[in-house]
Scaffold this motif. Structure first.
Motif, PDB file in Angstrom:
ATOM      1  N   ARG A 124     -89.495  61.801 -19.562  1.00  0.00           N
ATOM      2  CA  ARG A 124     -90.339  63.141 -19.411  1.00  0.00           C
ATOM      3  C   ARG A 124     -91.402  62.988 -18.613  1.00  0.00           C
ATOM      4  O   ARG A 124     -91.755  61.913 -18.374  1.00  0.00           O
ATOM      5  N   CYS A 125     -91.539  64.211 -17.923  1.00  0.00           N
ATOM      6  CA  CYS A 125     -92.594  64.253 -17.133  1.00  0.00           C
ATOM      7  C   CYS A 125     -94.029  64.088 -17.631  1.00  0.00           C
ATOM      8  O   CYS A 125     -94.125  64.662 -18.402  1.00  0.00           O
ATOM      9  N   PRO A 126     -94.949  63.187 -16.969  1.00  0.00           N
ATOM     10  CA  PRO A 126     -96.377  62.947 -17.556  1.00  0.00           C
ATOM     11  C   PRO A 126     -97.156  64.294 -17.505  1.00  0.00           C
ATOM     12  O   PRO A 126     -98.145  64.355 -18.087  1.00  0.00           O
ATOM     13  N   HIS A 127     -96.718  65.252 -16.407  1.00  0.00           N
ATOM     14  CA  HIS A 127     -97.777  66.319 -16.111  1.00  0.00           C
ATOM     15  C   HIS A 127     -96.928  67.668 -16.687  1.00  0.00           C
ATOM     16  O   HIS A 127     -97.821  68.527 -16.663  1.00  0.00           O
ATOM     17  N   HIS A 137     -93.154  65.182  -9.452  1.00  0.00           N
ATOM     18  CA  HIS A 137     -93.274  63.757  -9.861  1.00  0.00           C
ATOM     19  C   HIS A 137     -91.996  63.071  -9.811  1.00  0.00           C
ATOM     20  O   HIS A 137     -90.866  63.425 -10.108  1.00  0.00           O
ATOM     21  N   GLU A 172     -90.037  58.947 -10.508  1.00  0.00           N
ATOM     22  CA  GLU A 172     -90.209  57.851 -11.294  1.00  0.00           C
ATOM     23  C   GLU A 172     -88.811  56.792 -10.797  1.00  0.00           C
ATOM     24  O   GLU A 172     -87.771  57.638 -10.562  1.00  0.00           O
ATOM     25  N   ASN A 215    -100.090  69.743 -15.716  1.00  0.00           N
ATOM     26  CA  ASN A 215    -101.329  69.401 -16.585  1.00  0.00           C
ATOM     27  C   ASN A 215    -101.693  70.742 -17.041  1.00  0.00           C
ATOM     28  O   ASN A 215    -102.753  70.497 -17.809  1.00  0.00           O
TER      29      ASN A 215
END
Length: 819
Positions: free
Chosen positions: A534-537, A558, A560, A771
């Protein structure tokens, strides 16, 4: 434009910022002829300089001292009264400020903002000063250059919290910050040659005698005269002259040295101008009837909806209307929802109208956009502007006709930035300011537009037959559940689709495959523990893109690396879930190894010429199959497409939005309409897990009327447009607890005042982006209610909440008529 002549003048200016009011500046005597609509350089706050737009010129001295304007950038207004009137309407209707509207309207090349430049105070180098390691790094970099902007400095040094370090150095008087403002737009110049001022036609023999020793110079001079006589203009761009005869530049320089020709620089356009090569096509009987009815209805209606099935020849009718408007000396705005559509349309319109056509959208370079803007300001001449939604902001001087093609498309709505305007609705208002007529065109009109047409608010004209009486495509619905159960699938292709594809390719025809997901797979999942990246933001799964072997967030960008094993259970059991256009492209390579497939989605169309190249290759037959997302459904016209394959219709039907069925019907009908546009009936294979779904059945029978009637019953029952108006309030905050508190506070106030039809707080499908946590409130407003009062009340309440210290970092976005 407003001009006031007096030694004591003041101007109210619009700054390209989120400001709830305009600011007043004094006008020095040297600028006493200032007009509204010109740009001026002003200082705002303590340091920053901006190019502001003069809104009003007056003599009313403000109660407090005001700063003077620093300079005037334009001799004549670049924004006219009609534009300012439109900006005011947009700002009021869509709850934006004039500054935000100005920022959206003007191309970047016409807006200037000062940039902070950091430079070293070199007299402090000889002094002994204690520096931190971070401060020393900055000093070392500044010693290598005169000055540097903050962004470049941060990028080069990769420092965190660089602003605090800059502030420390500034307090120690080791560095200084200066504001510099630069004009990003630079006119383009080219080198021209012309006849010497002393040249006389009767002395041509003397010139030939002067050049008799050099045959090449004689030939080049003769070529110059030949081209000049044909153009009836005795000046030619150097490059053009040399390329025409394949001559060396030294030969041309010799002619200049001998005084036969002179050389000079001249500003030129960045746009390629092409002469018209054909006249408008003759309309068939049904098109002619529709054309005459449109002209007849324009006598009593300002807006007309042209409801024509796909490939019925709506564009040919548009072309005839454009020609009539140009003959009257007026201008035309031709709006399309996607940049991709401008490629084919520009070619068709250029053949008929030549250099009268300009194309304006975000993929056109910034300098070209400035040139188009300036030309419209300076030249009151018949012109066609073909463009996407931002074209509504252009400075028209004599607008006569607005065409909104594919008017149902949600791409006309601005989703991301304020003002969140709908270009179709703005275009109608713009046309009304000029007394111009508006024609909306679609094979699948929006429910609102069709309802307006049936009620008599708009005129209605229908085209029920395809050009040359070709039948609408035959649609075969494939039940995916049964196909998987009976093992009649290869990858994501049913046997029925594969059979039709083989037949189509064998017949020498082309195929369009539609899958409304980009990338290779929407998400990755572990078979054992169900972990997925999952996206951290953002609160979304990461999608896998095989082309660059990355997991990507489609909301914030984003990326990864794809892990080789599950980080949770440490097993090598990761699997792809779902499929996107990349996976379809890969499957085609194994299923049809001898054919050429092209993919058209946002990943393959990022460069300026990418749309043009893909569409051109497919139109010329260089590719057999075109795989794409919704871009391929929007009005593209290909002669040789015999089959359209819809790989999964269900993800369109299952989206949590009251417009989901409307969008699904429109998109499926539109992409189906790409098949069989010339010579013979085309075929469509529609794969779905819900073959009996009402929308699938409406698509299969191409029954817009029944679809419309069924949807209108639901819209009225559940209080949605066109029976009710909507306002969506989006609230964002980095702290989830604060977001909850402020959202409930706003919701309670609204429910107390507006009472019924306040829905919320609502958790959107994606609850966190970049975020920021997100919640929404939806207001349903009866058509008879004064919506302006409600919008004003909502703005008042959000502003009150922002004054509270705990809520000051909250972001409120008011979206009127959300999509």
């Amino acid at each position: 434009m407003q001009v006031v002549s007096n030694s004591e003048l003041y101007v109210d200016v619009i700054l390209p910022l989120f400001l709830t009011q305009n600011y007043t500046y004094s006008v020095p005597e040297e600028f006493s002829n200032i007009q509204s609509g010109v740009r001026v350089i002003v200082q705002f706050a303590s340091r920053k300089f901006y190019s502001a737009l003069v809104y009003k010129v007056h003599k009313n001295k403000p109660a407090v001292d005001c700063k003077p304007i620093i300079s005037v950038l334009d001799e004549k207004p670049i924004v006219n009264n009609a534009q300012l009137k439109l900006w005011e309407w947009i700002a009021n209707y869509y709850r934006a400020t004039l500054g935000e509207t100005y920022n959206a309207a003007l191309p970047a090349g016409l807006k200037m903002e000062s940039e902070s430049k950091i430079s070293l105070n070199r007299e402090f180098l000889s002094k002994t000063v204690i520096l931190t390691p971070k401060e020393q790094q900055i000093i070392d970099l500044l010693q290598q250059t005169d000055s540097i902007d903050l962004q470049t400095l941060t990028k080069k040094l990769e420092l965190k919290n660089v602003l605090s370090v800059i502030k420390s150095l500034q307090e120690k008087k080791i560095i200084s910050l200066n504001e510099r403002i630069e004009n990003s737009y630079k006119p383009k110049y080219a080198s021209f040659v012309a006849l010497s001022p002393s040249f006389q036609v009767e002395k041509i023999e003397e010139y030939n005698s002067l050049l008799k020793k050099s045959k090449k110079q004689q030939e080049l001079f003769s070529l110059f005269l030949q081209i000049s006589e044909a153009k009836k203009e005795f000046k030619i761009e150097k490059r053009t002259l040399l390329e025409k005869g394949n001559y060396n530049v030294s030969i041309l320089n010799s002619l200049i040295q001998k005084g036969v020709l002179i050389s000079f620089l001249q500003q030129i356009s960045r746009q390629t101008k092409i002469d018209a090569t054909q006249s408008v096509c003759t309309l068939n009987a049904e098109q002619q009837t529709a054309y005459e009815k449109i002209n007849q209805l324009f006598q009593e209606k300002n807006v007309i909806l042209l409801h024509g099935v796909t490939s019925s020849g709506k564009t040919e009718i548009y072309t005839h209307l454009i020609q009539e408007t140009l003959k009257k000396g007026k201008q035309v705005l031709y709006l399309v929802p996607e940049i991709a559509l401008t490629t084919q349309l520009a070619e068709r319109l250029t053949r008929v109208f030549g250099e009268k056509l300009d194309v304006y959208h975000s993929r056109v370079s910034g300098s070209e956009r400035v040139e188009i803007w300036n030309n419209l300001c300076q030249k009151n001449e018949p012109k066609i502007i073909l463009g996407a939604r931002s074209s509504v902001f252009l400075p028209f001087s004599n607008l006569g006709l607005v065409i909104v093609d594919e008017e149902h498309e949600q791409s006309f709505k601005q989703f991301d930035n304020t003002p969140r305007y709908h270009a179709r609705n703005v275009a109608i208002v713009l046309a009304s300011f000029w007394g111009a007529k508006t024609l909306l065109g679609s094979a699948t009109p929006s429910l609102e537009s069709y309802s307006n047409a049936l009620s008599g608010k708009y005129g209605l004209v229908k085209l029920t037959k395809r050009f040359e009486d070709i039948k609408l495509p035959e649609i075969e619905v494939v039940d995916l559940q049964q196909s998987y159960k009976r093992k009649q699938m290869k990858g994501h292709f049913s046997f029925a689709l594969l059979e039709k594809m083989k037949q189509t390719l064998d017949a020498g025809e082309q195929i369009i495959l539609f899958q409304n997901r980009r990338g290779f797979s929407p998400y990755i999942e572990c078979k054992i523990c169900a972990w997925n990246p999952r996206c951290p933001h953002c609160d979304v799964s990461l999608s896998y893109h095989k082309n660059f072997d990355k997991l990507v967030c489609h909301y914030c960008g984003h990326t990864e690396k794809l892990p080789t094993k599950c980080p949770s259970c440490e097993q090598e059991t990761l699997q792809h879930k779902g499929f996107g256009t990349e996976q379809i492209e890969e499957e085609l390579e194994s299923l049809f190894p001898n054919i050429t497939a092209r993919r058209m989605d946002i990943d393959t169309t990022r460069s300026k010429k990418s749309y043009e190249n893909i569409i051109s290759d497919f139109a010329m037959g260089k590719a057999n199959i075109l795989v794409g997302t919704q871009i391929v459904s929007k009005g593209l016209d290909f002669d040789n497409v015999g089959l359209v394959g819809i790989l999964n219709a269900d993800n369109l039907l299952n989206y949590p939005n009251f417009r989901a069925y409307e969008r699904a019907f429109q998109m499926l009908m539109q992409v189906s309409g790409r098949a069989g546009r010339r010579q013979k009936q085309g075929n469509v294979v529609l794969q779905t897990f819900s073959p009996e779904h009402p929308i699938i059945q409406f698509v299969k029978t191409a029954d817009y009327q029944s679809f419309f009637e069924q949807q209108m019953i639901e819209r009225e029952l559940f209080h949605y447009p066109p029976y009710y108006r909507l306002i969506e309030i989006t609230i964002k905050h980095r702290d989830y607890k604060v977001l909850n508190k402020v959202t409930f506070a706003l919701c309670n106030v609204l429910k107390q005042s507006i009472e019924k039809y306040v829905l919320g707080p609502i958790n959107p499908p994606v609850g966190r982006i970049r975020n920021y946590y997100i919640k929404t409130i939806l207001l349903k407003i009866e058509n008879k209610t004064n919506i302006d009062q409600i919008k004003h009340f909502v703005s008042q309440q959000t502003n009150k909440l922002l004054l509270q210290n705990e809520f000051k970092s909250t972001h409120f976005f008011i979206d009127v008529d959300p999509m």
